[in-house]
Scaffold this motif. Sequence first.
Motif, mmCIF file in Angstrom:
data_model
loop_
_atom_site.group_PDB
_atom_site.id
_atom_site.type_symbol
_atom_site.label_atom_id
_atom_site.label_comp_id
_atom_site.label_asym_id
_atom_site.label_seq_id
_atom_site.Cartn_x
_atom_site.Cartn_y
_atom_site.Cartn_z
ATOM 1 N N PRO A 6 0.734 -1.290 -0.099
ATOM 2 C CA PRO A 6 0.090 0.154 0.043
ATOM 3 C C PRO A 6 0.902 1.188 0.000
ATOM 4 O O PRO A 6 1.977 1.431 0.407
ATOM 5 C CB PRO A 6 -0.707 -0.175 1.312
ATOM 6 C CG PRO A 6 -0.788 -1.541 1.730
ATOM 7 C CD PRO A 6 0.442 -1.905 0.912
ATOM 8 N N PRO A 47 0.058 -0.502 -4.885
ATOM 9 C CA PRO A 47 -1.175 -1.026 -4.194
ATOM 10 C C PRO A 47 -1.193 -2.380 -4.424
ATOM 11 O O PRO A 47 -1.287 -2.863 -5.524
ATOM 12 C CB PRO A 47 -2.231 -0.085 -4.473
ATOM 13 C CG PRO A 47 -1.948 1.198 -5.023
ATOM 14 C CD PRO A 47 -0.502 0.911 -5.777
ATOM 15 N N THR A 48 -1.543 -3.195 -3.534
ATOM 16 C CA THR A 48 -1.699 -4.926 -3.714
ATOM 17 C C THR A 48 -3.373 -4.936 -4.317
ATOM 18 O O THR A 48 -3.942 -4.120 -4.318
ATOM 19 C CB THR A 48 -1.930 -5.472 -2.283
ATOM 20 O OG1 THR A 48 -2.855 -5.080 -1.451
ATOM 21 C CG2 THR A 48 -0.697 -5.444 -1.655
ATOM 22 N N GLN A 51 -5.795 -4.859 -1.821
ATOM 23 C CA GLN A 51 -6.127 -3.321 -1.318
ATOM 24 C C GLN A 51 -7.178 -2.530 -2.369
ATOM 25 O O GLN A 51 -8.017 -1.942 -1.911
ATOM 26 C CB GLN A 51 -4.912 -2.694 -1.146
ATOM 27 C CG GLN A 51 -5.105 -1.062 -0.750
ATOM 28 C CD GLN A 51 -3.912 -0.085 -0.808
ATOM 29 O OE1 GLN A 51 -2.787 -0.473 -1.149
ATOM 30 N NE2 GLN A 51 -3.939 1.113 -0.312
ATOM 31 N N GLU A 55 -10.910 -1.571 -1.129
ATOM 32 C CA GLU A 55 -10.892 -0.376 -1.025
ATOM 33 C C GLU A 55 -12.243 0.528 -0.407
ATOM 34 O O GLU A 55 -12.016 1.394 0.042
ATOM 35 C CB GLU A 55 -10.235 0.662 -1.919
ATOM 36 C CG GLU A 55 -10.857 0.790 -3.236
ATOM 37 C CD GLU A 55 -10.166 1.567 -4.317
ATOM 38 O OE1 GLU A 55 -10.857 1.901 -5.289
ATOM 39 O OE2 GLU A 55 -9.122 1.844 -4.149
ATOM 40 N N TYR A 60 -10.357 -3.862 5.504
ATOM 41 C CA TYR A 60 -9.068 -3.995 4.938
ATOM 42 C C TYR A 60 -7.843 -3.643 5.954
ATOM 43 O O TYR A 60 -7.984 -2.598 6.581
ATOM 44 C CB TYR A 60 -8.804 -3.078 3.646
ATOM 45 C CG TYR A 60 -7.439 -3.287 2.959
ATOM 46 C CD1 TYR A 60 -7.090 -4.444 2.501
ATOM 47 C CD2 TYR A 60 -6.503 -2.276 3.167
ATOM 48 C CE1 TYR A 60 -5.945 -4.606 1.882
ATOM 49 C CE2 TYR A 60 -5.182 -2.460 3.007
ATOM 50 C CZ TYR A 60 -4.858 -3.646 2.157
ATOM 51 O OH TYR A 60 -3.661 -3.762 1.761
ATOM 52 N N PRO A 62 -3.898 -3.224 6.045
ATOM 53 C CA PRO A 62 -2.813 -3.176 5.237
ATOM 54 C C PRO A 62 -1.736 -4.373 5.307
ATOM 55 O O PRO A 62 -1.778 -4.873 6.542
ATOM 56 C CB PRO A 62 -2.318 -1.836 5.379
ATOM 57 C CG PRO A 62 -2.944 -1.414 6.496
ATOM 58 C CD PRO A 62 -4.085 -2.003 6.823
ATOM 59 N N GLU A 83 -1.574 -9.526 5.299
ATOM 60 C CA GLU A 83 -2.674 -8.642 4.910
ATOM 61 C C GLU A 83 -3.966 -9.084 4.842
ATOM 62 O O GLU A 83 -4.029 -10.275 4.815
ATOM 63 C CB GLU A 83 -1.993 -8.319 3.298
ATOM 64 C CG GLU A 83 -3.004 -7.187 2.554
ATOM 65 C CD GLU A 83 -2.671 -7.179 1.156
ATOM 66 O OE1 GLU A 83 -2.982 -6.004 0.411
ATOM 67 O OE2 GLU A 83 -2.298 -8.250 0.238
ATOM 68 N N SER A 85 -8.414 -9.005 4.354
ATOM 69 C CA SER A 85 -9.748 -8.491 4.281
ATOM 70 C C SER A 85 -10.581 -9.672 4.002
ATOM 71 O O SER A 85 -10.188 -10.607 3.361
ATOM 72 C CB SER A 85 -10.078 -7.389 3.139
ATOM 73 O OG SER A 85 -10.413 -7.942 1.796
#
Length: 156
Positions: A6, A47-48, A51, A55, A60, A62, A83, A85
Amino acid sequence: MARRLPLGLCALLSVGPVLADTSDTGERMSRAEQLKVFGAAGFSDQPTDCQLEAEHYENYRPVTMDVVKDLNGDGRLDAIITEGSTLCCGFTGQGFFIVTKQADGEWRQVASGEGIPQFLPHRGVDGWPDIEIAGPGTRRPVLRYDGNTYKLLPQP
């Protein structure tokens, strides 16, 4: 495809070290070394995908270097990067990457997956601990190091 850090993490790395647990060695890792660790896990300065996909969701988490210590007793540091989500990693909400510092000073990934890695007392090749992958449900897969990477153990 390389995962990307990120942008906020990239900014943090440019001004100061990411704090991580180094309690067993007391070592602090330089920013340059941290970037090598993240690179070994497949992250870059963009950014991954996770991510970008997550978003618009509030859950999420990071990319973070959560633990830095010697996991297998070889005297060299290892790192756990997470990381997450639920959009990217399912109900566990977390992906993990385990990297190890080699004798030549380079870093190499030895494990990755979705879930919460929990280290067990039993050890595989080269002193690497077995890893139980925690998450929702009653089945918790166990990974064992085979000398090159972690592999799933057969379930009973």
